[in-house]
Design a protein around this motif. Structure first.
Motif, PDB file in Angstrom:
ATOM      1  N   UNK A 241       9.040   9.720  22.975  1.00  0.00           N
ATOM      2  CA  UNK A 241       7.511   8.433  22.208  1.00  0.00           C
ATOM      3  C   UNK A 241       6.729   8.124  23.753  1.00  0.00           C
ATOM      4  N   UNK A 242       7.120   8.692  24.359  1.00  0.00           N
ATOM      5  CA  UNK A 242       5.896   8.432  25.577  1.00  0.00           C
ATOM      6  C   UNK A 242       4.675   9.586  24.517  1.00  0.00           C
ATOM      7  N   UNK A 243       4.808  10.780  25.077  1.00  0.00           N
ATOM      8  CA  UNK A 243       4.411  11.834  24.766  1.00  0.00           C
ATOM      9  C   UNK A 243       3.494  11.947  23.238  1.00  0.00           C
ATOM     10  N   UNK A 244       3.982  11.028  22.431  1.00  0.00           N
ATOM     11  CA  UNK A 244       3.430  11.391  20.766  1.00  0.00           C
ATOM     12  C   UNK A 244       2.719  10.434  20.350  1.00  0.00           C
ATOM     13  N   UNK A 245       3.780   9.154  20.995  1.00  0.00           N
ATOM     14  CA  UNK A 245       3.283   7.595  20.322  1.00  0.00           C
ATOM     15  C   UNK A 245       3.849   7.285  19.222  1.00  0.00           C
ATOM     16  N   UNK A 246       5.007   8.317  18.585  1.00  0.00           N
ATOM     17  CA  UNK A 246       5.891   8.022  17.912  1.00  0.00           C
ATOM     18  C   UNK A 246       7.030   8.346  18.044  1.00  0.00           C
ATOM     19  N   UNK A 247       7.764   7.316  17.113  1.00  0.00           N
ATOM     20  CA  UNK A 247       9.505   8.199  16.997  1.00  0.00           C
ATOM     21  C   UNK A 247      10.103   9.007  15.937  1.00  0.00           C
ATOM     22  N   UNK A 248       8.563   9.242  14.958  1.00  0.00           N
ATOM     23  CA  UNK A 248       8.847  10.076  14.101  1.00  0.00           C
ATOM     24  C   UNK A 248       9.541  11.429  14.242  1.00  0.00           C
TER      25      UNK A 248
ATOM     26  N   UNK B  79       6.675   0.652  18.055  1.00  0.00           N
ATOM     27  CA  UNK B  79       7.904   1.189  18.401  1.00  0.00           C
ATOM     28  C   UNK B  79       8.189   0.933  19.508  1.00  0.00           C
TER      29      UNK B  79
ATOM     30  N   UNK C 232       1.117   0.606  20.022  1.00  0.00           N
ATOM     31  CA  UNK C 232       2.104   0.446  18.910  1.00  0.00           C
ATOM     32  C   UNK C 232       3.094  -0.195  19.209  1.00  0.00           C
TER      33      UNK C 232
ATOM     34  N   UNK D  80       0.212   3.090  23.911  1.00  0.00           N
ATOM     35  CA  UNK D  80      -0.202   3.193  22.564  1.00  0.00           C
ATOM     36  C   UNK D  80      -0.758   2.444  21.971  1.00  0.00           C
TER      37      UNK D  80
ATOM     38  N   UNK E 188      10.435   2.017  30.137  1.00  0.00           N
ATOM     39  CA  UNK E 188       9.126   3.203  29.765  1.00  0.00           C
ATOM     40  C   UNK E 188       8.580   3.053  28.418  1.00  0.00           C
ATOM     41  N   UNK E 189      10.145   2.858  27.559  1.00  0.00           N
ATOM     42  CA  UNK E 189       9.953   1.786  26.454  1.00  0.00           C
ATOM     43  C   UNK E 189       8.397   0.968  26.333  1.00  0.00           C
TER      44      UNK E 189
ATOM     45  N   UNK F 228      -0.136   3.461  33.557  1.00  0.00           N
ATOM     46  CA  UNK F 228       1.108   3.391  33.650  1.00  0.00           C
ATOM     47  C   UNK F 228       2.169   4.467  34.066  1.00  0.00           C
TER      48      UNK F 228
ATOM     49  N   UNK G  89      12.265  -0.638  20.077  1.00  0.00           N
ATOM     50  CA  UNK G  89      13.056   0.366  20.160  1.00  0.00           C
ATOM     51  C   UNK G  89      13.302  -0.266  21.635  1.00  0.00           C
TER      52      UNK G  89
ATOM     53  N   UNK H   7       5.148   2.311  27.360  1.00  0.00           N
ATOM     54  CA  UNK H   7       4.212   3.228  26.983  1.00  0.00           C
ATOM     55  C   UNK H   7       3.773   2.533  25.075  1.00  0.00           C
ATOM     56  N   UNK H   8       4.149   1.805  24.765  1.00  0.00           N
ATOM     57  CA  UNK H   8       4.238   0.892  23.480  1.00  0.00           C
ATOM     58  C   UNK H   8       2.991   0.514  24.357  1.00  0.00           C
TER      59      UNK H   8
END
Lengths: 488, 100
Positions: free
Chosen positions: A186-193, B57, B55, B53, B45-46, B4, B61, B49-50
């Motif tokens: 998720x951190x790498x791409x900014x998405x969970x899809x 997600x 967003x 980014x 971590x999540x 970060x 999570x 990162x959120x």
């Protein structure tokens, strides 16, 4: 976005399973029943569970030719998930038949048992469909947590509680790796899809570490060496119907989910990860087979054998081709029949004494043929099929897997797998020799009379192992048509 | 604003402490707490990162991981209780009925 715009139809089989689970669970708190009636109620719940499983299987079959992606691309139903659903539902139905009589020997908590079993089924079905990291994690946890409890269901027996603790601690540890991997992706791409991950992955450290951690977590769940330590203990200590179910269901669901991750979330060439999988596969079959050689308990022997079988199935993932996927799905069906059948026979050889390590020891099977010829023959058929002797399903399953490996250029892996099959024949045949060649003595034990439900389960498994072998060509081809429709 | 990288290093350190703890601790409850440590480092971590980014997600999570961790506590402690009823110990070295 509103709820009615979602395509609920594609999740219908899963929803039926969850609904059945809730219906079964609510009976635990409704009404008081005497002890005698509780057994009857347990049987009624088993019937409700079986009906739920059948409806879900029927719905899955109706949807076979309709691939769909919905819930904003979080779940995907396609040939892969449909066939996985059928394997899981089959395994669950056979496990219910085994539990029918078995469960009453140590518990009256029937509604909790069947409800948890159905929840585990739902988790597995969702796992095979998930195309998004959060969905993947939640379904993995639904199935894992249900199975931790089911493993320790016979809590009056130390072995069962111990198996549950070991499974729980190592399973939760593995979940930690999976979520950390998911967080890094998720951190790498900014998405969970998965699709976004494939499109936006940087290919740097975060991508690599993320996928590596996911792979470690999945290796735990499919019991691949070196992450297999919990498997023999959990499989030996758990009530046998649960062992039979989870040895097939968890492996099937985790293998398919891993395949989906590798196919749809990885943008790097498939070969990069195929090497890691090939080494996992090599270690898994070799260690599983060698460790099984010196087992004296049939249940533990089958546990090590199921580790080795996971190694064979990983070959399908290593190949990563249409042929590989087709061979893996075929093997999953064959494995469901022969492995659950073998556990069903083993459950009849267990001693009734809960204080000791109640177990299906090799001694209990001595001279079984002269006492229970049909049971001995059935167990021999499962052993021959697991060993890969024609014309049984296991033989063709292995043949297709090895063929797929050679076709994809993994000749050495196929050779190692063939050598492993030869090693495995030794311990499978040992069970047969003990049953057929040795004279029975006082220690030969079978639970008598053999319950009708267990007979039914064994008959279904024998027919499955025989028919899948005899009709291997047509069934493999029909799997192929469905799989080719899947995008590659 | 804190970069970060700091959050990531901190959470990686916590995750490692948790993972090493699982391997070296012998008390089932302590092993379990180390697993919780691992899950919470993932939450950190999540969330970092959120924020990065912009967003939601990662935040969602993290909530789901908390819910799952709570479920694991309920199940895990029940399993430990089942063991204690038999053996009166939570030391995993003494729980060795099943081996080889």
């Amino acid at each position: 976005m509103n709820l009615s715009s979602l395509n609920w139809n594609s999740l219908l089989p899963e929803l039926v399973i969850v609904a059945t689970s809730l219906i079964v669970l609510i009976t635990a708190v409704v009404g008081k029943v005497s002890r005698v009636d509780r057994i009857a109620r347990g049987h009624a719940l088993a019937v409700v569970t079986l009906i739920g499983l059948l409806i879900a299987a029927g719905l899955t079959i109706m949807q076979l030719s309709q691939p769909a992606s919905d819930f904003m691309g979080m779940v995907q139903s396609d040939a892969l998930s449909h066939y996985l659903n059928l394997v899981i539902l089959l395994a669950a139905a056979l496990a219910v038949l085994l539990a029918w009589d078995y469960l009453g020997r140590f518990t009256y908590s029937f509604s909790e048992f069947y409800s948890l079993l159905l929840l585990a089924v739902a988790g597995m079905m969702f796992l095979g469909k998930s195309t998004e990291l959060i969905t993947l994690f939640v379904s993995l946890e639904i199935l894992s947590i249900s199975l931790y409890i089911l493993t320790g269901f016979n809590r009056h027996q130390l072995a069962s509680a111990e198996a549950s603790l070991k499974y729980f601690l190592l399973g939760a540890f593995a979940s930690g790796f999976i979520v950390y991997g998911a967080a890094l992706l998720y951190g790498d791409t900014g998405s969970t899809w998965f699709s976004d991950i494939a499109a936006n992955a940087s290919g740097g450290f975060l991508t690599l570490a993320g996928f590596a951690l996911l792979l470690v977590g999945f290796a735990f769940k499919i019991a691949a060496v070196p992450f297999h330590m919990w498997t023999p203990d959990a499989y030996q200590g758990a009530p046998t119907p649960v062992t039979a179910f989870m040895s097939v269901g968890t492996k099937a669901a985790a293998l398919v989910a891993l395949f989906r991750v590798l196919q749809s979330a990885v943008s790097a060439p498939y070969e990069t990860w195929a090497w890691a999988l090939a080494i996992l596969s090599l270690l898994t079959m070799t260690v599983g087979n060698v460790a099984a050689l010196r087992q004296t308990s049939i249940k533990r022997l089958l546990a090590y054998s199921s580790i080795a079988q996971a190694g064979y199935m990983l070959i399908g993932l290593v190949a990563g081709t249409v042929l590989g996927l087709q061979a893996m799905l075929f093997y999953l069906f064959a494995y469901a029949f022969m492995n659950i059948g073998a556990f069903a026979c083993a459950s009849l050889l267990e001693s009734d004494d809960w204080s000791e390590l109640q177990d299906a020891s090799m001694a209990n099977a001595r001279g079984l043929f002269s006492r229970q010829p049909l049971l001995a023959t059935a167990l021999a058929i499962f052993m021959f099929s697991l060993a890969g002797i024609p014309p049984l399903a296991g033989f063709f399953g292995k043949l297709y897997l090895f063929d797929a490996a050679i076709d994809a250029g993994w000749l050495w892996l196929a050779l190692v797998a063939v050598i492993n099959s030869v090693i495995s024949a030794y311990y499978y045949m040992r069970v047969v020799v003990v049953m057929f060649m040795e004279a029975p003595d006082e220690s030969t034990r079978v639970r008598l009379p053999i319950p009708d439900s267990a007979i039914l389960a064994i008959v279904i498994a024998v027919l499955g192992a025989l028919l899948l072998g005899i009709l291997a060509g047509p069934s493999f081809a029909s799997l192929g048509q469905a799989v080719v429709a899947w995008r590659f | 604003m804190v970069p970060i990288t700091y959050y990531l290093i901190l959470s990686a350190v916590i995750f490692t402490i948790g993972a090493v703890g699982v391997l070296v601790r012998r008390n089932a409850i302590m092993i379990f707490m180390c697993i919780e440590l691992m899950l919470n480092s993932v939450n950190l971590t999540l969330v970092a990162f959120a924020n990065q980014w912009g967003n939601l997600n990662g935040q969602i999570f993290a909530f789901i991981i908390m819910a799952v961790a709570a479920v694991e506590v309920a199940v895990g402690l029940a399993i430990v209780m089942a063991i204690v009823r038999h053996k009166d110990t939570t030391n995993v070295d003494e729980i060795h009925l099943l081996k080889w």
